[in-house]
Structure formats: structure tokens, C-alpha cells
Design an enzyme around this catalytic site. Structure first.
Site, PDB file in Angstrom:
ATOM      1  CG  ASP A  52      -2.120  -0.820   1.077  1.00 45.27           C
ATOM      2  OD1 ASP A  52      -2.408  -1.185  -0.070  1.00 45.27           O
ATOM      3  OD2 ASP A  52      -2.787  -1.106   2.084  1.00 45.27           O
ATOM      4  CG  HIS A 256      26.775   8.568  -9.693  1.00 48.56           C
ATOM      5  ND1 HIS A 256      26.031   8.723 -10.831  1.00 48.56           N
ATOM      6  CD2 HIS A 256      27.353   9.771  -9.476  1.00 48.56           C
ATOM      7  CE1 HIS A 256      26.162   9.964 -11.278  1.00 48.56           C
ATOM      8  NE2 HIS A 256      26.962  10.618 -10.468  1.00 48.56           N
ATOM      9  CG  ASP A 273      27.539  14.411  -5.459  1.00 49.04           C
ATOM     10  OD1 ASP A 273      26.681  15.304  -5.320  1.00 49.04           O
ATOM     11  OD2 ASP A 273      27.952  14.036  -6.581  1.00 49.04           O
ATOM     12  CG  ASP A 284      24.970  18.100  -8.075  1.00 48.45           C
ATOM     13  OD1 ASP A 284      25.417  17.399  -7.154  1.00 48.45           O
ATOM     14  OD2 ASP A 284      25.091  17.811  -9.285  1.00 48.45           O
ATOM     15  CG  HIS A 363      33.370  12.817 -13.479  1.00 49.54           C
ATOM     16  ND1 HIS A 363      33.368  14.169 -13.271  1.00 49.54           N
ATOM     17  CD2 HIS A 363      33.979  12.265 -12.390  1.00 49.54           C
ATOM     18  CE1 HIS A 363      33.930  14.433 -12.105  1.00 49.54           C
ATOM     19  NE2 HIS A 363      34.322  13.302 -11.550  1.00 49.54           N
ATOM     20  CG  HIS A 367      25.408  18.111 -14.329  1.00 51.10           C
ATOM     21  ND1 HIS A 367      24.392  18.593 -13.536  1.00 51.10           N
ATOM     22  CD2 HIS A 367      26.260  17.470 -13.474  1.00 51.10           C
ATOM     23  CE1 HIS A 367      24.602  18.231 -12.282  1.00 51.10           C
ATOM     24  NE2 HIS A 367      25.744  17.562 -12.201  1.00 51.10           N
ATOM     25  CG  HIS A 374      22.499  14.840 -14.273  1.00 54.01           C
ATOM     26  ND1 HIS A 374      22.969  13.573 -14.502  1.00 54.01           N
ATOM     27  CD2 HIS A 374      23.296  15.333 -13.282  1.00 54.01           C
ATOM     28  CE1 HIS A 374      23.986  13.311 -13.685  1.00 54.01           C
ATOM     29  NE2 HIS A 374      24.193  14.362 -12.938  1.00 54.01           N
ATOM     30  CD  GLU A 397      29.631  17.247 -11.139  1.00 53.51           C
ATOM     31  OE1 GLU A 397      29.778  16.234 -10.442  1.00 53.51           O
ATOM     32  OE2 GLU A 397      28.542  17.605 -11.608  1.00 53.51           O
ATOM     33  CE1 TYR A 401      35.827  10.942  -7.691  1.00 53.13           C
ATOM     34  CE2 TYR A 401      36.515  11.370  -9.964  1.00 53.13           C
ATOM     35  CZ  TYR A 401      35.714  11.671  -8.876  1.00 53.13           C
ATOM     36  OH  TYR A 401      34.821  12.705  -8.980  1.00 53.13           O
ATOM     37  NE  ARG A 422      31.490  14.161  -7.555  1.00 47.92           N
ATOM     38  CZ  ARG A 422      31.418  12.857  -7.303  1.00 47.92           C
ATOM     39  NH1 ARG A 422      32.388  12.047  -7.711  1.00 47.92           N
ATOM     40  NH2 ARG A 422      30.404  12.331  -6.634  1.00 47.92           N
ATOM     41  CD  GLU A 424      28.361  18.460  -8.094  1.00 48.16           C
ATOM     42  OE1 GLU A 424      28.320  17.518  -7.276  1.00 48.16           O
ATOM     43  OE2 GLU A 424      27.700  18.477  -9.157  1.00 48.16           O
TER      44      GLU A 424
END
Ligand code: GLY
Ligand code: MN
Ligand code: MN
Length: 456
Positions: A52, A256, A273, A284, A363, A367, A374, A397, A401, A422, A424
Site C-alpha cells: 500500500d 555514484h 555528494d 548539487d 567524468h 552539467h 542533470h 565538479e 579517483y 571531488r 562540486e
């Protein structure tokens, strides 16, 4: 923990988007549509999570952009005839039984009173009214995939071969996807949108700061996530804009990462992030910092390199530059820095060409950001990189790594192993240069080191 504590930093609560602005958006869009046409936008259906229980509902951003309507089961129908348009909204009807269980609904009467529309009907009447009205238009602007019933109605109205079509040419003959037209509009943010985005970035920045202040060796990634997301809500954001990434140690090297289930150890870097959604608008933000509160020598070298590359990229976020210049600037700084640190063994120019840099920075640099994290907007219209205009918002960003778990990094010097950084921020393009909407969130090493663990 009083809201007042944060009131000065967070700034005044911004005004929601005014009805007149929704009207302006509609008019701008409709003026680009052919005459004798219909525009149809549908909200997605609610999705069952289990039995439900539904997933938290979030409507279609295009529909939100044009009307502000957030509830499910909604269809926007605009008919343009003789260059005059009528906007109709089909909404969930008021239903006292259901509202007692599930919450209040504006209903048809509420929609008529307070929203940027000309008329409203209950969702149940969509089939009858839509099939009737489509007879009078020749083009239907419609995105498929949100409401199967409406998709079928549109398809049938275009394909129908009845007498009226044969005798008087009644009904549409063409479906056009309007999403690119709407994307172009969404790409340039209004002052009201910018205020909401700045507020969302401020909420997110404070949440990041609280995570830094409340961190200790042995805390779980999920507990840091709880601090961050708790502050989103405490400060007025209904939700996150995307699932929070909270990765410590080698998890910081997974772009991610989403499990958020590891204990944070001394000596490790945590990469967070996370951004809130405020009145539909995303922030972001990524920050990376040491759990212990003190960067090691190698962590500091990588951190400062990423920070330099981020600053170089932000400087490129000026009116008239191609968006891709930010990525080029960030990549150049990173490649040169990695050569200097002895991590890359060819020249920086070669590393940029031969994929060496991509081993550590795989990457893009950013964006568009807006109603979607995004966000929409073609990056290369007509094949050429988009040129920055005032009102665009882009993330910057860059990251590096060094996942020693990776089979392609077996020859990595152990001193870099497990470092993932990172940084950003959310950048508004203005006539006066880049404005960092997320500037409240610290990123200099000395600021981070003085904040981490401060509240313990
Ligand atoms: N938060 C996802 C991204 O930065 O693209
Ligand atoms: Mn991003
Ligand atoms: Mn992000």
C-alpha cells in the site's frame, strides 16, 4: 538546534514562483507553437514501493515549470486557435473520503482559483474532453511515456480514419515532441528561479557544514547521510534532489556510490555528494575531507590539485565562453598536476589525448542544474558547444579517483591508494562573471580542518 541559528546564513525565505511568471512561461512557449495546435503535458503516475506504500511523488519537471502543479494525475492541455490560447488543467478531484486518508487536494475549484490556468476539470474527464478538442487541431505537441491513456488518445486521434477526417480533414495529423522548446526556456533561469536555487544551495551548504562539524572517527556513512538529509528537511527542503552519495575510504573512488553502509576510519577521506530540492529546484554539492580532521600529505596534494582545477574551471564560466572551456581548463590543470606529482608518466598534452588522465578523472566537469539535477538543455546545439548566457546554471565538479581496488590501477603508488576527491559547486552565469551559488559551503583546507569534528 534552532532554525534561528541558521537564519542569517541561509538568507530570507524566497518567494515561490508567482502565478504571473507561470503565465509568462506559458505565453513564451505557446507563441512558438503552430496555430491550430494542442500542447499536452502529463504528470507521471504514482509508483508503488511495496503493497500500500508509494514512492515519494515528484511530478514531471516540464509540467512543474509551466504550472507549478505538484500533485499526481495531472494533465495540462493548451489549445492554440487563431493565435489565442486556452490552458486547461485536469486535476485530481476533491474527495473528502480520500483526503481524510491521503491528504488535502486543491481539487478543481482550488485549481481554478489560484493557478495560472483558464479552466480546470477532474482528471476523470480527460478522455472525453481531450478526444473532442483534438478534432479541432492539426498538430499535437506531446511527450509520450507519462500517461498511457493520453498517449493512446493522441495516437488514435492522429491515426483515425473516420468519415469526418475524410470529408472535412478533421483531427490532427502530426505529433511533435515539445520538450526541446521547453528545455531551451528552462536553460535560462529567471530571477525568481535563481533565488530558489540560491536558497537550495544555502540549505545544502549548511547541511554539509553540519556533517563536517559532527563527524568523528567511527561514525557510519549512513549517519553522516542522516545528518545531511535531516538538515535538508529541518531547513525547509522537502527532499533531496538525488540520492546522497556518502563514501568513505575507497568508496570515495566510486562516482555514484550509494550503499552508504561503511564505518568511517581514521586516515580516510570521505566524499559527500548531496543536494537538496527546494520548491522543485536542485542543489548539487560535493565536498571531500578527512575523517580525522587533518589531511595527510598525499591527500592534501591531491585535494589542492582538484581545488586549483575547479577554480580554473569556474573562471571560465563567463558570458560568451563555450561551456566546454571549463572542462578543458580543469583537465589541463589536473593533467599538469598529475605529471608533476609523478602519477602520470607522459606529458600533460599526451595525457589529455591518450586517455591517461581519464584513468583518474573519467567524468565531465559539469552539467546544467535546475528543476532536474542533470537539467535539460542541449549541450551542443547544431553540433557546436553551447555558449554561456546570463541565467544559465552549471555545476563545476572536477575530481580525481585512485581506487586501488581497480584492476586497471595495479601499479598505483600506495601513497595515493584510496584517495577520492571531488569538489562540486553550482555556478550561475552572470554579466558580472560567475556567481558561486554554493559559496556558503567551505572548501579551503584550513576552513575544512577547523570545522571537522568541532561539535563533538
Ligand atoms: N550528484 C550527481 C552529479 O554530480 O552529477
Ligand atoms: Mn553534479
Ligand atoms: Mn553531485
Amino acid at each position: 538546534m534552532a532554525f534561528q541559528t541558521y537564519a542569517n546564513q541561509i538568507g530570507e525565505t524566497p518567494e515561490p514562483i508567482h502565478v504571473s511568471e507561470y503565465r509568462q512561461r506559458q505565453e513564451k512557449l505557446y507563441s512558438q507553437l503552430d496555430d491550430n495546435s494542442a500542447l499536452i503535458l502529463c504528470s507521471p503516475k504514482e509508483k508503488i514501493r511495496s503493497n500500500d506504500v508509494h514512492f515519494p511523488y515528484r511530478t514531471n519537471s516540464d509540467l512543474l515549470y509551466l504550472t507549478g502543479w505538484k500533485d499526481p494525475d495531472c494533465v495540462l492541455l493548451a489549445i492554440k486557435k487563431d493565435n489565442v490560447w486556452t490552458t486547461t488543467l485536469f486535476v485530481q478531484e476533491s474527495n473528502i473520503e480520500l483526503e481524510i486518508w491521503e491528504g488535502r487536494r486543491p481539487g478543481v475549484e482550488g485549481a481554478k482559483k489560484n493557478w495560472a490556468i483558464d479552466e480546470a476539470y477532474p482528471s476523470e474527464s480527460i478522455s472525453k474532453i481531450l478526444s473532442e478538442r483534438l478534432k479541432s487541431v492539426s498538430i499535437v505537441y506531446h511527450c509520450v511515456g507519462f500517461n498511457i491513456k493520453v498517449d493512446n488518445l493522441v495516437e488514435n486521434s492522429i491515426n483515425s480514419r473516420n468519415r469526418a477526417r475524410q470529408q472535412i480533414g478533421e483531427g490532427p495529423t502530426q505529433r511533435i515532441d515539445p520538450s526541446l522548446l521547453i528545455s531551451e526556456m528552462r536553460l535560462i533561469k529567471s530571477d525568481a528561479e535563481i533565488n530558489l536555487m540560491r536558497y537550495s544551495a544555502n540549505i545544502s551548504s549548511i547541511a554539509h557544514i553540519e556533517a563536517m562539524k559532527n563527524c568523528f572517527t567511527g561514525i557510519g556513512e549512513w549517519q553522516i547521510q542522516a545528518i545531511i538529509e535531516g538538515y535538508f528537511k529541518f531547513l525547509g527542503a522537502k527532499n533531496w534532489a538525488y540520492p546522497s552519495i556518502v563514501g568513505c575510504g575507497e568508496n570515495a573512488t566510486i562516482l555514484h556510490y550509494h550503499e552508504n553502509n561503511k564505518i568511517c576510519n581514521d586516515g580516510e577521506i570521505i566524499l559527500i555528494d548531496a543536494g537538496s530540492e527546494y520548491e522543485g529546484y536542485a542543489a548539487d554539492i560535493t565536498r571531500s575531507w578527512p575523517i580525522s580532521g587533518k589531511f595527510s600529505d598525499s591527500q592534501m596534494k591531491i585535494y589542492n590539485l582538484v581545488l586549483r582545477s575547479q577554480r580554473a574551471a569556474i573562471q571560465k564560466c563567463v558570458v560568451g565562453n563555450q561551456y566546454i572551456e571549463a572542462h578543458i581548463a580543469a583537465s589541463k590543470v589536473l593533467a599538469e598536476g598529475l605529471v608533476e606529482l609523478g602519477i602520470i608518466h607522459c606529458s600533460a598534452e599526451e595525457a589529455l589525448e591518450n586517455g591517461e588522465l581519464k584513468k583518474y578523472f573519467m567524468h565531465g566537469t559539469g552539467h546544467w542544474l535546475g528543476l532536474d539535477v542533470h537539467d535539460v538543455g542541449i549541450y551542443k546545439p547544431n553540433g557546436e558547444p553551447r555558449v554561456f548566457e546570463p541565467g544559465m546554471v552549471i555545476t563545476i565538479e572536477p575530481g580525481l579517483y585512485f581506487g586501488d581496488w581497480r584492476s586497471d590501477l595495479t601499479d598505483l603508488d600506495p601513497k595515493w591508494a584510496g584517495i577520492g576527491i571531488r569538489i562540486e559547486d553550482d555556478i550561475l552565469i552572470t554579466e558580472n562573471g560567475p556567481e558561486v551559488l554554493s559559496s556558503l559551503c567551505p572548501k579551503d583546507i584550513h576552513e575544512l580542518e577547523s570545522l571537522i569534528g568541532q561539535s563533538n
